[in-house]
Motif scaffolding. Structure first.
Motif, PDB file in Angstrom:
ATOM      1  N   VAL A  10      42.590 -36.227 -44.196  1.00 28.40           N
ATOM      2  CA  VAL A  10      41.915 -36.267 -42.890  1.00 28.40           C
ATOM      3  C   VAL A  10      42.598 -37.287 -41.993  1.00 28.40           C
ATOM      4  N   ARG A  11      42.788 -38.495 -42.516  1.00 27.09           N
ATOM      5  CA  ARG A  11      43.396 -39.558 -41.712  1.00 27.09           C
ATOM      6  C   ARG A  11      44.807 -39.170 -41.283  1.00 27.09           C
ATOM      7  N   ARG A  12      45.583 -38.573 -42.205  1.00 32.24           N
ATOM      8  CA  ARG A  12      46.953 -38.156 -41.859  1.00 32.24           C
ATOM      9  C   ARG A  12      46.955 -37.023 -40.839  1.00 32.24           C
ATOM     10  N   GLU A  64      52.538 -42.422 -38.165  1.00 32.90           N
ATOM     11  CA  GLU A  64      52.504 -43.723 -38.841  1.00 32.90           C
ATOM     12  C   GLU A  64      51.307 -44.568 -38.427  1.00 32.90           C
ATOM     13  N   ARG A  65      50.649 -44.188 -37.341  1.00 31.98           N
ATOM     14  CA  ARG A  65      49.534 -44.999 -36.834  1.00 31.98           C
ATOM     15  C   ARG A  65      48.185 -44.331 -37.074  1.00 31.98           C
ATOM     16  N   HIS A  66      48.131 -43.415 -38.035  1.00 26.65           N
ATOM     17  CA  HIS A  66      46.917 -42.632 -38.268  1.00 26.65           C
ATOM     18  C   HIS A  66      45.695 -43.482 -38.578  1.00 26.65           C
ATOM     19  N   ASP A  94      47.002 -31.079 -43.687  1.00 25.13           N
ATOM     20  CA  ASP A  94      46.392 -32.354 -43.285  1.00 25.13           C
ATOM     21  C   ASP A  94      45.596 -32.190 -41.997  1.00 25.13           C
ATOM     22  N   GLU A  95      46.182 -31.481 -41.038  1.00 20.72           N
ATOM     23  CA  GLU A  95      45.470 -31.276 -39.780  1.00 20.72           C
ATOM     24  C   GLU A  95      44.236 -30.404 -40.002  1.00 20.72           C
ATOM     25  N   ALA A 100      38.352 -29.764 -40.254  1.00 26.35           N
ATOM     26  CA  ALA A 100      37.175 -29.425 -41.049  1.00 26.35           C
ATOM     27  C   ALA A 100      36.236 -30.620 -41.191  1.00 26.35           C
ATOM     28  N   TYR A 101      36.797 -31.784 -41.467  1.00 27.91           N
ATOM     29  CA  TYR A 101      35.990 -32.993 -41.597  1.00 27.91           C
ATOM     30  C   TYR A 101      35.228 -33.260 -40.289  1.00 27.91           C
ATOM     31  N   CYS A 102      35.942 -33.200 -39.180  1.00 27.96           N
ATOM     32  CA  CYS A 102      35.314 -33.458 -37.881  1.00 27.96           C
ATOM     33  C   CYS A 102      34.276 -32.386 -37.550  1.00 27.96           C
ATOM     34  N   TRP A 103      34.584 -31.138 -37.884  1.00 28.39           N
ATOM     35  CA  TRP A 103      33.642 -30.039 -37.641  1.00 28.39           C
ATOM     36  C   TRP A 103      32.308 -30.323 -38.342  1.00 28.39           C
TER      37      TRP A 103
END
Length: 144
Positions: A10-12, A64-66, A94-95, A100-103
């Motif tokens: 998720v973070r990436r 790199e700043r995820h 990853d995207e 999905a996580y945000c949804w």
């Protein structure tokens, strides 16, 4: 631990979500930053302490700043992207995990089928595996 590896995806994936918002949103980066922050506040997707600048949004697109991207920004970008007539989709796993996580974080659903049913048709296939993983992750974090 499955939750940890899923959340790492998720973070990436968050930089790509922000990049899609910048690529498809209408306006310069400062305006898109304002829209993102104000939408987060109005839609109750988060409470940004301050409105980020366009330069900050551009910096958040750097993979790199995820870890610097606040979750309200990702949640709000997905909220806005899902509504776009361009029908954007995640480009990689990853995207897709970030979408999905945000949804799921943006919606209150009682079961997995309701989460799938709420998705726009064009996102059901691209988010199939990621939404299953997000659901398992979310259920694993709930207290019994």
């Amino acid at each position: 631990m499955p939750q940890s590896s899923f959340y790492a995806k998720v973070r990436r994936g968050l930089p790509a979500v922000i990049a899609q918002w910048l690529a498809l949103g209408q306006g310069d980066t400062d305006r898109l930053a304002l829209i993102l922050a104000e939408t987060a506040r109005v839609a109750k997707l988060g409470e940004p302490e301050e409105t980020p600048s366009g330069a900050t949004l551009e910096a958040w697109c750097d993979a790199e700043r995820h870890d610097e991207i606040p979750l309200w920004a990702g949640r709000t970008a997905v909220f806005l992207l899902v509504q776009m007539p361009a029908r954007p989709q995640p480009a990689d796993d990853d995207e897709a995990c970030a979408w999905a996580y945000c949804w799921l974080r943006n919606r209150q659903v009682d079961d997995y089928d309701a989460a799938v049913a709420g998705l726009p048709e064009h996102l059901r296939e691209p988010l199939d595996a990621a939404l299953k993983a997000a659901w398992v992750d979310q259920q694993g974090l709930r207290l019994v």
